[in-house]
Design a protein around this motif. Structure first.
Motif, PDB file in Angstrom:
ATOM      1  N   HIS A  38       0.838  -1.143   0.138  1.00  0.00           N
ATOM      2  CA  HIS A  38       0.115   0.174   0.116  1.00  0.00           C
ATOM      3  C   HIS A  38       0.886   1.318  -0.141  1.00  0.00           C
ATOM      4  O   HIS A  38       1.866   1.397  -1.036  1.00  0.00           O
ATOM      5  N   LEU A  45       7.957  -5.739  -8.731  1.00  0.00           N
ATOM      6  CA  LEU A  45       8.501  -4.243  -9.401  1.00  0.00           C
ATOM      7  C   LEU A  45       7.625  -3.257  -8.678  1.00  0.00           C
ATOM      8  O   LEU A  45       6.411  -3.277  -8.756  1.00  0.00           O
ATOM      9  N   ARG A 104      -4.702  -2.863  -7.721  1.00  0.00           N
ATOM     10  CA  ARG A 104      -5.851  -3.793  -7.697  1.00  0.00           C
ATOM     11  C   ARG A 104      -6.880  -3.152  -8.589  1.00  0.00           C
ATOM     12  O   ARG A 104      -7.721  -3.930  -9.217  1.00  0.00           O
TER      13      ARG A 104
HETATM   14  N1  CMC Z   1       5.349  -7.057  -9.887  1.00  0.00           N
HETATM   15  C1  CMC Z   1       5.453  -8.198 -10.641  1.00  0.00           C
HETATM   16  N2  CMC Z   1       4.450  -8.737 -10.860  1.00  0.00           N
HETATM   17  C2  CMC Z   1       3.205  -8.247 -10.251  1.00  0.00           C
HETATM   18  C3  CMC Z   1       3.381  -7.342  -9.616  1.00  0.00           C
HETATM   19  C4  CMC Z   1       4.452  -6.354  -9.864  1.00  0.00           C
HETATM   20  N3  CMC Z   1       4.493  -5.068  -8.837  1.00  0.00           N
HETATM   21  N4  CMC Z   1       1.842  -6.629  -9.294  1.00  0.00           N
HETATM   22  C5  CMC Z   1       0.990  -7.825  -9.682  1.00  0.00           C
HETATM   23  N5  CMC Z   1       2.007  -8.582 -10.270  1.00  0.00           N
HETATM   24  C6  CMC Z   1       1.509 -10.080 -10.956  1.00  0.00           C
HETATM   25  C7  CMC Z   1       1.083 -10.854  -9.883  1.00  0.00           C
HETATM   26  O1  CMC Z   1       2.219 -11.883  -9.335  1.00  0.00           O
HETATM   27  C8  CMC Z   1       0.082 -11.768 -10.496  1.00  0.00           C
HETATM   28  O2  CMC Z   1       0.601 -12.533 -11.543  1.00  0.00           O
HETATM   29  P1  CMC Z   1      -0.226 -14.089 -11.577  1.00  0.00           P
HETATM   30  O3  CMC Z   1      -1.541 -13.562 -12.341  1.00  0.00           O
HETATM   31  O4  CMC Z   1       0.674 -14.640 -12.704  1.00  0.00           O
HETATM   32  O5  CMC Z   1      -0.425 -14.750 -10.496  1.00  0.00           O
HETATM   33  C9  CMC Z   1      -0.871 -10.676 -11.213  1.00  0.00           C
HETATM   34  O6  CMC Z   1       0.245  -9.712 -11.601  1.00  0.00           O
HETATM   35  C10 CMC Z   1      -2.065 -10.016 -10.499  1.00  0.00           C
HETATM   36  O7  CMC Z   1      -1.316  -9.444  -9.327  1.00  0.00           O
HETATM   37  P2  CMC Z   1      -1.983  -9.468  -7.977  1.00  0.00           P
HETATM   38  O8  CMC Z   1      -1.019  -9.789  -6.789  1.00  0.00           O
HETATM   39  O9  CMC Z   1      -3.195 -10.482  -7.989  1.00  0.00           O
HETATM   40  O10 CMC Z   1      -2.849  -8.099  -7.782  1.00  0.00           O
HETATM   41  P3  CMC Z   1      -3.273  -7.507  -6.319  1.00  0.00           P
HETATM   42  O11 CMC Z   1      -4.597  -6.642  -6.899  1.00  0.00           O
HETATM   43  O12 CMC Z   1      -3.632  -8.395  -5.478  1.00  0.00           O
HETATM   44  O13 CMC Z   1      -2.217  -6.584  -5.981  1.00  0.00           O
HETATM   45  C11 CMC Z   1      -0.795  -4.740  -5.681  1.00  0.00           C
HETATM   46  C12 CMC Z   1      -2.079  -5.321  -6.315  1.00  0.00           C
HETATM   47  C13 CMC Z   1      -0.923  -3.218  -5.823  1.00  0.00           C
HETATM   48  C14 CMC Z   1      -0.601  -5.222  -4.156  1.00  0.00           C
HETATM   49  C15 CMC Z   1       0.309  -5.358  -6.671  1.00  0.00           C
HETATM   50  O14 CMC Z   1       0.366  -5.042  -7.926  1.00  0.00           O
HETATM   51  C16 CMC Z   1       1.805  -4.986  -6.069  1.00  0.00           C
HETATM   52  O15 CMC Z   1       2.283  -5.800  -5.058  1.00  0.00           O
HETATM   53  N6  CMC Z   1       2.353  -3.984  -6.443  1.00  0.00           N
HETATM   54  C17 CMC Z   1       3.507  -3.688  -5.895  1.00  0.00           C
HETATM   55  C18 CMC Z   1       3.496  -2.846  -4.709  1.00  0.00           C
HETATM   56  C19 CMC Z   1       2.978  -1.325  -5.200  1.00  0.00           C
HETATM   57  O16 CMC Z   1       3.612  -0.649  -6.041  1.00  0.00           O
HETATM   58  N7  CMC Z   1       1.864  -0.823  -4.395  1.00  0.00           N
HETATM   59  C20 CMC Z   1       1.503   0.610  -4.294  1.00  0.00           C
HETATM   60  C21 CMC Z   1       0.075   0.466  -4.855  1.00  0.00           C
HETATM   61  S1  CMC Z   1      -0.696   1.909  -5.334  1.00  0.00           S
HETATM   62  C22 CMC Z   1      -0.469   3.068  -3.971  1.00  0.00           C
HETATM   63  C23 CMC Z   1      -1.613   2.722  -2.945  1.00  0.00           C
HETATM   64  O17 CMC Z   1      -2.714   2.468  -3.162  1.00  0.00           O
HETATM   65  O18 CMC Z   1      -1.277   2.274  -1.710  1.00  0.00           O
END
Ligand code: CMC
Length: 435
Positions: free
Chosen positions: A271, A307, A313
């Protein structure tokens, strides 16, 4: 602008029994239609299952609208790009709290009120002194914001609309003072009192970077860039920290305690903690030739590396806040006159990732945190302060959402249920009979 029950329904049939029930569909003013499952348990004895809330609207709200497929973010109907360009953070605060942009007189009154609430109770400084100097400022913020409930008893009665408003004003006004104090404490400098002749962001820069020994003059361009960063982080509908604030508030907890819970949730690297993590990641990558190596690691499911600053999300398109911040990054770097190799690296990383099949397929785009760390470090903030700045700006979103919830006459305590997977009942085993 409440939800409207459409005449449309969804039929759900339990295949084993043939039992069918009709569930109403609700339409908001924009966004996906919503299946109303509130009567599901009463009618069928079944719950819905959605542990990370990927398909669940937890409340109705009129504050912020996001269309993640297109990359739209609006507060009170106003596009974030327009607010960032034409508005000020305090004006956006007013919009989030009251649902309308203020006229000149309302804005003058609001600015005056916030300005005259910026000082904190003098006793609060002793609380800081209880922390180790090397404490993470987010740890300090969780403590001091929670402690506001112990200092401002006269605005903790949540049933009183005036007290609710005063608590909202106090939080918006005092967060910069408390955040700057957390920074000052960590570097061993004296706390700086707020100045009533300065605007919100300028005053925060003064309290953070000023010292009593000499006058501090913030660059207007830097103050404007910071104000814009605050606007971009002000609210983001029902994200993890906001949902935490709502859930905490649904029990009747006081607003200061609820915001402390929000700060705790924001701290996580998935987050708000991502802005710190992005900069650390860029430093770890170090040079452009190592980008492919780190991209491979991000794609490898056996490697925990992700990354940072990529993916969201809700946004399956470029995060509109990242677009505005990218431009601001150039402006700030030009103003401070430094060439930042991390910016070059970030742009190259973005370019390569956006052409990579893995990121394209999963619709992973830069989010708000991708560029914010670069700007904040150029302004002079240490990485440990990045998430504190996010918390400072998001406080208005949290408090506006909390207020909206408390003022909803149908509000009840939030109480999710579960899909139980533990043991069924079994006999107690005395200790001498256990293996
Ligand atoms: N690097 C590599 N792979 C990723 C990333 C990433 N940053 N984000 C998502 N993926 C992949 C993930 O492994 C999954 O792959 P697969 O379908 O093969 O299993 C797919 O993309 C979908 O990801 P998810 O984890 O199911 O997505 P989520 O909605 O649960 O998570 C997130 C969203 C923001 C937590 C995630 O994208 C992440 O960890 N990003 C990096 C941390 C980040 O930048 N966070 C700031 C968010 S914006 C500010 C805020 O709102 O606080």
């Amino acid at each position: 602008m409440s939800d409207t029950k459409s005449s449309d329904t969804v039929s759900v049939t339990v295949n084993s029994t043939g039992e069918t029930i009709e569930l109403p569909i609700l339409d908001g003013t924009e966004g996906p239609r919503v299946i109303d499952v509130r009567q599901l348990y009463a009618q069928t004895g079944m719950f819905t299952y959605d542990p990370s809330y990927t398909s669940t609207a937890s409340c109705d709200s009129s504050i912020t609208y996001i269309d993640g497929e297109v990359g739209i973010l609006r507060h009170g109907g106003y596009a974030i790009e327009d607010l960032a360009e034409h508005s000020s953070f305090l004006e956006v605060c007013y919009l989030l709290l009251h649902g309308e942009l203020p006229n000149a007189s309302q804005m003058g009154d609001f600015e005056h009120t916030i300005t005259y609430h910026t000082m904190v109770h003098d006793q609060l400084q002793f609380l800081y002194r209880g922390f180790r100097r090397d404490a993470h400022p987010m740890a300090v913020m969780i403590g001091v914001v929670g402690a506001m409930s112990a200092f401002y008893h006269d605005s903790t009665d949540i049933s009183d609309p005036d007290q609710r408003l005063i608590a909202s004003h106090r939080l918006i006004a005092k967060m910069p003072t408390m955040a700057a104090m957390a920074y000052k404490y960590s570097v061993g400098q004296p706390f700086m009192y707020p100045r009533n002749d300065m605007k919100y962001a300028e005053n925060f820069l003064h309290m953070t970077f000023g010292v009593p020994a000499e006058d501090y003059e913030a660059s207007p361009a830097i103050a404007r860039a910071l104000d814009r960063i605050f606007i971009l982080h002000a609210d983001h509908e029902q994200n993890a920290s906001t949902s935490t604030v709502r859930l905490a508030g649904s029990s009747g907890a006081n607003p200061f305690a609820c915001i402390a819970a929000g700060i705790a949730t924001l701290w996580g690297p998935a987050h708000g903690g991502a802005n710190q993590a992005v900069l650390e990641m860029l430093e770890q990558i170090g040079s452009k030739d190592r980008i492919p190596e780190f991209l491979e690691r991000a794609k490898d499911k056996d490697d925990p590396f992700r990354l940072m600053g990529f993916g969201h999300r809700v946004y399956k398109n470029y995060d509109p806040r990242a677009g505005v911040l990218k431009q601001s990054t150039y402006d700030v770097l030009e103003e401070v006159g430094i060439e930042n190799p991390l910016l070059e690296l970030a742009m190259e990383l973005e370019r390569i990732a956006l052409e990579d099949e893995y990121f394209v397929e999963r619709k992973l785009f830069p989010n708000v945190d991708f560029y914010s760390g670069i700007i904040l470090s150029a302004i002079g903030f240490p990485t440990s302060m990045f998430t504190v700045l996010f918390a400072l700006a998001r406080t208005v979103g949290w408090i506006a959402q909390w207020k909206e919830m408390i003022e909803d006459p149908g509000q009840r305590i939030g109480r999710p249920r579960q899909l139980y997977k533990g043991y069924v009942e079994r006999d107690f085993v005395p200790m001498d009979k256990r293996s």
